[in-house]
Structure formats: structure tokens, C-alpha cells
Motif scaffolding. Sequence first.
Motif, PDB file in Angstrom:
ATOM      1  N   VAL A 231      28.245  47.126  32.778  1.00 36.99           N
ATOM      2  CA  VAL A 231      29.411  47.467  32.992  1.00 36.99           C
ATOM      3  C   VAL A 231      30.207  47.678  32.107  1.00 36.99           C
ATOM      4  O   VAL A 231      30.270  46.793  30.934  1.00 36.99           O
ATOM      5  N   LEU A 262      39.490  45.350  32.900  1.00 37.54           N
ATOM      6  CA  LEU A 262      38.614  44.261  33.363  1.00 37.54           C
ATOM      7  C   LEU A 262      38.409  43.083  32.246  1.00 37.54           C
ATOM      8  O   LEU A 262      38.813  43.537  31.112  1.00 37.54           O
ATOM      9  N   ALA A 265      32.965  40.921  34.119  1.00 41.50           N
ATOM     10  CA  ALA A 265      31.795  41.390  34.854  1.00 41.50           C
ATOM     11  C   ALA A 265      30.564  40.740  35.317  1.00 41.50           C
ATOM     12  O   ALA A 265      30.060  39.963  34.048  1.00 41.50           O
ATOM     13  N   VAL A 277      27.466  44.330  41.671  1.00 40.15           N
ATOM     14  CA  VAL A 277      28.141  44.368  40.443  1.00 40.15           C
ATOM     15  C   VAL A 277      29.662  43.842  40.786  1.00 40.15           C
ATOM     16  O   VAL A 277      30.368  44.542  41.714  1.00 40.15           O
ATOM     17  N   CYS A 279      33.221  43.127  39.578  1.00 39.75           N
ATOM     18  CA  CYS A 279      34.097  43.206  38.640  1.00 39.75           C
ATOM     19  C   CYS A 279      35.470  42.359  38.782  1.00 39.75           C
ATOM     20  O   CYS A 279      36.120  42.229  39.698  1.00 39.75           O
ATOM     21  N   TYR A 290      39.475  41.037  42.470  1.00 39.93           N
ATOM     22  CA  TYR A 290      38.270  41.286  42.099  1.00 39.93           C
ATOM     23  C   TYR A 290      37.720  42.124  43.151  1.00 39.93           C
ATOM     24  O   TYR A 290      37.988  42.350  44.433  1.00 39.93           O
TER      25      TYR A 290
END
Length: 425
Positions: A231, A262, A265, A277, A279, A290
Amino acid sequence: MKTRLRFLAFALWACILMAVLAGCVSQQGQAPDPAAGTGPDTPAASAADPAPGTGGTANGPDERPGQPAQGDTGTPGTAPPRSDNGAASPAVRADQVTAVRLAAPKSGWTGGEGWIARTDDGGKTWTSQYSGAGTVSQLFALNGQEAWAVVTDGSGKGTKRTLLSTTDGGKQWTEAGTVPSDGFLHFVSKTEAFSANAVTKDGGKTWNELHVPDQTTGDAYFHDERNGWAVAQVKDTISVLRTTDGGQSWQSVMSRKTVAPLNGALIRSAGADDAWVECIGDSGMSQTSYSLFHTADGGKSWQTVIANSTAGGGPAPGFPIDHSSGPENTGSKPGALYVVDPKTAYMGGQCPACDKPNTIGWTTDGGKTWTNGETQLEGYGNQLLAIADATHGWWIISDSAGPSVMYTTADGGKSWSKVHTFQAL
């Protein structure tokens, strides 16, 4: 002459009597011959003091299942801690669990500050298998016999991460090498493993780094030596990138505009084309925003599994500033994430301002729908998850003011039963 014969007869009788008495004393009080295998230099083995190398079994031939071993003052059913060579070790604090790993629905390991223990009855009783310096930060198992542990000692640049391994279910834990980072450790064979973007082909003795994209947030994740995920954020865009050639080249497979940068991750994978995934966005007022995304086709299509926007943390990463609707997980910040397979994943939620801060949710259809469980549990520390399949799992919750507590489910998270409270050994 007769007097002399009487004297000799008396002397012979006295000698015989002394020999008999000496034999009796020897059998009643004298230590056995060490050559027989039970003398002072080779103490006899017992259930509470197994022979070196056995690892210390909690249920020996003279013990009933679930009863503490002789001399154990810790949790019932938990044997005294053993070192990596099987010898008795000093007591360790075993009330705080820092790592957990399942081998089967009822079998697995936990670890903490200087200890590793195993259960084969779903967490009701535990056998201490290892004690030493450092804290067990990760556990991973290929099966019920082959497992690894990362023992972390120190902090910052001086951090030492020792890799331990076992091939006999934990009876013997031996040093296998080191681990280069705190990235998620997973073995794909007896000798090949990955930790973030590092790979070993010799069981942890040596590691090589695989190339990752610039501006990578958090750790990259390699499912195997060719397939990996990362990411990255460039200005106001979050990108998920994929490699199929071991990091030599990366392609963006998902891009989303985002309002805030961000702050982390996390990536997990259950197959070469599978990626989950998470974040992590901004935080405020004990709240963290999130998102969780999932692909099962190598990034061609994506499913939004969770999009938790909060008042304190703002919109979920990858969503506009006015985003306020789900799908949502309960809690005001993310808890532990555990991916079982391309369709099944569990994720905890935490609410530091709540009386019972810990909740949990799950999906069994790849993230198309998300179910929030009704269970709410106490504990203001870390959550740990170990899920065997869509039905069976372990959930361990810690608290700085008390010991870690383990709960299990046998109905896919609908209900959780308290099975063990960890105590100091």
C-alpha cells in the motif's frame, strides 16, 4: 581345645549376624548404585519432573487430566516451565499473552514474556514448553508438529529477534536463526518464510530483501516468492500495488482518493490472487477511522468489507469527507484481524470509552456482507485472534490490571465461552 572351638564357633556366628544386619541397612537406607540408572547422578523421571528433552507433560501416568503437576503453583493443569533443553527453569510471569497460534481447533500455542505453552484440549489446560529471555512476539505453525516463535529482546536499533523452531510439537524449541523485522512471519515450507519484504530459504539463518514500491505505508506482504502486495500513498491518493515477479515490478491494482493521510496499513493473503487490505486513518477522542478491502482475483475487482468513519478520526481512508455509512464494524477503533481463507475473515473492534470494550465481527462470503456479533467483553489491552475455520476460533483479551483471558467459539462467532484465565507460573 573345647574352649578354643567354642570361641571360633561364636566368632563365626557373630560374623554371619553382622553381615545380615549390614544387608538390611543397605536395603533400607543406603543410596542405590548410580550405575543402575536411579542414583544421585541420574534421578528417576516422574510426571512432575520428566526426563530431559520431554518438554514437561502436564498429564503424566500418575496424574488425572486437568490436575496440576506436583510442585506446580500456577494455573491448574499447567506444568512447571521448561527451558529449551527440557530442564526445569525459574518461574516466569505467564499471565500476559503476547502471541497465539492454532494448529487445529483444539491445539495450539500461546507465548508471553519469556515463555511458550501448548494446549491440546481447547485451552482448558496448558503445558509450559519453553522459558527464556525476551518476549514472544509472534508464533506460526505449519501443522501440529512444525512451528516457529519470534522472541524479541530490546528496543529500537538494538532489538534482537531470535527465531525458535520445533519439529516435535514443542517438546524441544531450538534456536533456528533471526528475523529481520517485526513484519508478519509466515512459513510456506520447512525452510522458506517471509517477514514483510524479507525472505529466507534456509529456515531463518539468512534473509534477503525483496524490492518494494517507494512511499510504501506499513509492511508489504508476500504470499510466496512471486506474489506480493503493498500500500502506498501519493498526495491524496491511496494505491494498492501488486507484484507477480518477486518485487522486480509493481502495478497499481486499486486507487482511491482520500481526505487524510494514512497512518498505517496491514495486509493478509489466503492465496496467490487473494488480498485483504486494512487502511488505518486518523485518530482522535479515542477513535480511529479505518477501512478493509478484499480482492480474490488478483486485484481485478475489489469489495469494500468495512468502512468505519468516526467523529474523532474523520472519514474512513479512501472515502470522501462526508462519508458516514458502512458497512461498519462495531467499536471505535480496529482490533485484531485474522484471515482464514478467501471467503472467511474475523476482525475485532475496540471501544476504549466503553465498559466492555471488545467486540467482534466476521464475513463468510468474501466481504460481501459483514456480521457484527453480539458478544461484548471486558479488557483494555490487546486482542489476539486465532481462527481454525469458519466455525472454530480463539479470542484472547489482555488487560494491564489483570491476566489475559481466553474465549473460544464453536458456532462461527455467535457465542464465545470463557475457557481459561492465564496466571503467573
